[in-house]
Scaffold this active site. Structure first.
Site, PDB file in Angstrom:
ATOM      1  N   HIS A   1       1.608  -6.893  -1.627  1.00  0.00           N
ATOM      2  CA  HIS A   1       0.273  -6.437  -2.731  1.00  0.00           C
ATOM      3  C   HIS A   1       0.316  -5.234  -2.762  1.00  0.00           C
ATOM      4  O   HIS A   1      -0.486  -4.656  -2.886  1.00  0.00           O
ATOM      5  CB  HIS A   1      -0.753  -6.222  -1.279  1.00  0.00           C
ATOM      6  CG  HIS A   1      -1.483  -8.130  -0.426  1.00  0.00           C
ATOM      7  ND1 HIS A   1      -1.912  -8.960  -1.368  1.00  0.00           N
ATOM      8  CD2 HIS A   1      -0.807  -7.896   0.612  1.00  0.00           C
ATOM      9  CE1 HIS A   1      -1.914  -9.707  -0.640  1.00  0.00           C
ATOM     10  NE2 HIS A   1      -1.579  -9.503   1.011  1.00  0.00           N
TER      11      HIS A   1
ATOM     12  N   GLU B   1       1.532  -9.918   4.605  1.00  0.00           N
ATOM     13  CA  GLU B   1       2.100 -10.863   4.192  1.00  0.00           C
ATOM     14  C   GLU B   1       2.806 -10.347   2.274  1.00  0.00           C
ATOM     15  O   GLU B   1       2.942 -10.264   1.593  1.00  0.00           O
ATOM     16  CB  GLU B   1       0.481 -10.832   3.113  1.00  0.00           C
ATOM     17  CG  GLU B   1      -0.304 -11.656   3.938  1.00  0.00           C
ATOM     18  CD  GLU B   1      -1.224 -12.139   3.118  1.00  0.00           C
ATOM     19  OE1 GLU B   1      -2.353 -13.002   4.005  1.00  0.00           O
ATOM     20  OE2 GLU B   1      -2.053 -11.468   2.560  1.00  0.00           O
TER      21      GLU B   1
ATOM     22  N   ASP C   1      -4.278  -3.219  -3.989  1.00  0.00           N
ATOM     23  CA  ASP C   1      -3.111  -4.924  -4.036  1.00  0.00           C
ATOM     24  C   ASP C   1      -3.409  -5.283  -5.525  1.00  0.00           C
ATOM     25  O   ASP C   1      -2.788  -4.311  -6.267  1.00  0.00           O
ATOM     26  CB  ASP C   1      -4.388  -5.350  -3.445  1.00  0.00           C
ATOM     27  CG  ASP C   1      -4.265  -6.441  -2.309  1.00  0.00           C
ATOM     28  OD1 ASP C   1      -2.844  -7.166  -3.323  1.00  0.00           O
ATOM     29  OD2 ASP C   1      -4.545  -6.745  -1.306  1.00  0.00           O
TER      30      ASP C   1
HETATM   31  C1  ACM Z   1      -5.135  -9.663   5.869  1.00  0.00           C
HETATM   32  O1  ACM Z   1      -5.607 -10.639   5.627  1.00  0.00           O
HETATM   33  N1  ACM Z   1      -3.716  -9.733   4.532  1.00  0.00           N
HETATM   34  C2  ACM Z   1      -4.583  -8.963   6.333  1.00  0.00           C
END
Ligand code: ACM
Length: 561
Positions: free
Chosen positions: A251, A313, A180
């Site tokens: 991420h 995201e 991440d």
């Molecule tokens: C997530 O909670 N971004 C998958």
């Protein structure tokens, strides 16, 4: 079901009754027989129950053994199913397969006093198995937990302990969120800087206050490839499959810090704050090749059929301003940045398929083709209209292609992604935030540590239904099961993790294992008895009546409603 006279089994078995009169008390002379497929379960019993009881549970032949273990796929027990009988003649466990037998052995341990969960004997306990007749099998095949080891690294020995706790609850998929913005946690031989410099950050945000506050100390850690092999083998011996996630194209700040050419923004630090950030991967050939190489090493380490590519995201801000991203959009005949994300994921989908693996991703992998484009055609219809076999892009105004049919969607932003994917013929795993996010607060009390998200009490987890209403029976077949997600922004120690995960994970186990109606009033007394097992194991669960003073985090604010 006459559970009152039975120990508090959790998850509740499909059928359980007190059996013929006659119990079995384990002693120094108790022998256990095992057919060839039962050897692993015998070893587990000797090691785990043997340690707690101080009894050898030595192997014996079938005629003289008091406990008999076998696997019989013709016994009609169903995938992962088992039968467990204790009567005047001893105990037998028959599994449909080795996993079923293992679950039968887990249930056998639950028939003993909670001290059977300690690592050494503590006194004169009578190890008596009551008379029972149990037939059991799981409702879902995917009974998963995601551990976010990126936001806070979880040391290897804690991961192994977590696998044991999963197995105790008959859970069978451990999804490791390995990368991440705030850290890269798996060694990749070809790209050593991913862990040399991507596996630690200078400091960490504390809580979710604005402006952010920080703890002022470095945080880091990663698993070597041998660590991963050990975790995978340990999990396999407990019938837990480990699914790796390498999160792209958002991420990814830790990777971009290690190799700045992966990004759109030059040198950036490993992330120290929580949230969603504009810094994402570039969509160049170099980046694609890099990640194909990364996934090739990941595939070597993890035998799991499913490989998770994240996909969640990913802000499109940088791609809008990026000459190379805009060039890619033109070259591939894509409509916009959403389609660019979809194109990127499809390249990985095709690559994984060539390696015989199945792509799994958060529900954003539907964007740019199935969702938000008003196109009601299913993936199958799109494919039938002549797109290329390998899932590659069709350029120059041709048909836009979807994911391969076996790509699997993890629905987290509510149930909509799961419903859309199931209708389009994809398998889905349900993990919607409001029932599945174990970082969310457990009560409205001000004493809950760093309360985030929406309220998710143990009873909410217990009563949640994994299959979305409104799916046809055929579409519902696409729901492989469900998963809870343990995001660790605010779980900076294993103690904090225990507090957030237990006993909600126990409630989840019943959601995905047990069939039939669920009634929290029936469940709660069983859960209370089960807490004694967790206590014997040393799990620092959240007490049902709320946090103790040392569980609180005074001064740290959360977010959400
Ligand atoms: C997530 O909670 N971004 C998958």
């Amino acid at each position: 079901m006459p559970h009152t006279s039975l120990p508090s089994l959790l998850p509740r078995p499909a059928s359980a009754a007190t059996g013929e009169p006659g119990s079995l008390t384990l002693t120094q002379t108790t022998r256990v027989s095992a057919d060839a497929s039962a050897a692993g379960v015998l070893a587990w019993l000797q090691r785990e129950v043997g340690a707690a009881t101080g009894l050898p549970l030595a192997a014996g032949d079938e005629d003289s053994a008091q406990i008999r273990l076998s696997v019989d796929p013709r016994a009609g027990l169903g995938r992962e199913g088992y039968r467990l009988i204790v009567d005047g003649e001893g105990a037998i466990i028959v599994g449909h397969d080795p996993a079923g037998l293992f679950y039968g052995a887990q249930t056998l341990r639950q028939l003993l006093p909670a001290a059977a969960y300690r690592r050494a004997p503590t006194g004169d306990t009578a190890w008596t198995l009551p008379p029972v007749s149990i037939t059991d099998a799981p409702r879902f095949r995917w009974r998963g937990v995601m551990l976010d080891v990126a936001r806070h690294f979880l040391p290897k020995h804690e991961v192994l302990r977590f696998i044991d706790l999963m197995a105790l609850h008959k859970l069978n998929v451990l999804h490791l969120h390995l990368t991440d913005d705030q850290g890269w946690r798996v060694q990749i031989r070809r790209y050593p800087k991913l862990t040399e410099s991507g596996s630690w950050r200078t400091r960490s945000q504390q809580g979710a206050g604005r402006p952010p506050t920080f703890d002022g100390r470095p945080h880091g850690g990663f698993y070597t490839q041998d660590d991963i092999r050990e975790i995978v083998a340990y999990a396999d011996a407990r019938h837990v499959s480990v699914v790796p996630e390498i999160d792209v194209p958002g991420h990814s700040q830790a990777a971009i810090h290690a190799y700045p050419e992966l990004g759109e923004s030059g040198d950036i630090p490993v992330g120290t704050q929580w949230g969603i950030f504009d810094e994402v991967l570039a969509v160049t050939d170099h980046v694609l090749d890099f990640y194909k190489n990364v996934f090739d090493e990941v595939i070597e380490l993890f035998p799991s059929t499913y490989v998770h590519v994240g996909g969640d995201e990913c802000p499109k801000t940088q791609w809008r301003d990026s000459p190379s991203a805009q060039q890619r959009i033109r070259d591939e005949g894509l409509a916009d940045e959403n389609e660019l994300q979809s194109w990127f994921i499809r390249q990985l989908d095709a690559h994984l398929a060539k390696r015989g693996r199945r792509l799994l991703g958060w529900d954003e992998i539907l964007e740019g083709w199935l969702w938000e484009d008003g196109d009601a055609r299913t993936g199958a219809e799109r494919r039938a209209e002549g797109s290329s076999e390998d899932g590659g892009a069709v350029g120059g105004g041709g048909r836009r292609e979807g994911l391969r049919p076996d790509a699997t969607v993890m629905s987290w932003r509510g149930e909509e992604g799961g419903i859309a994917a199931a209708r389009a013929g994809h398998d889905v795993v349900m993990s919607p935030t409001h029932t599945s996010y174990l970082d969310y607060k457990q009560s409205e009390s001000e004493d809950e540590p760093v309360p985030v998200g929406t309220l998710l009490r143990v009873e909410d987890v217990y009563l949640a239904e994994p299959v979305p209403a409104g799916l046809t029976a055929e579409e519902a077949e696409r729901v492989l099961g469900a998963q809870v997600n343990v995001w660790t922004e605010h779980m900076d120690t294993p103690r904090r993790l225990d507090y957030m995960v237990f006993p909600r994970l126990s409630a989840f186990a019943e959601q995905v294992w047990s069939t039939g109606p669920r009634d929290y009033a029936e469940f709660e007394p069983r859960l209370r008895a089960h807490l004694d097992r967790l206590a014997a194991l040393g799990v620092e669960y959240r007490p049902l009546d709320g946090p103790r003073p040392w569980h609180t985090r005074p001064g740290l604010v959360g977010w959400g409603s």
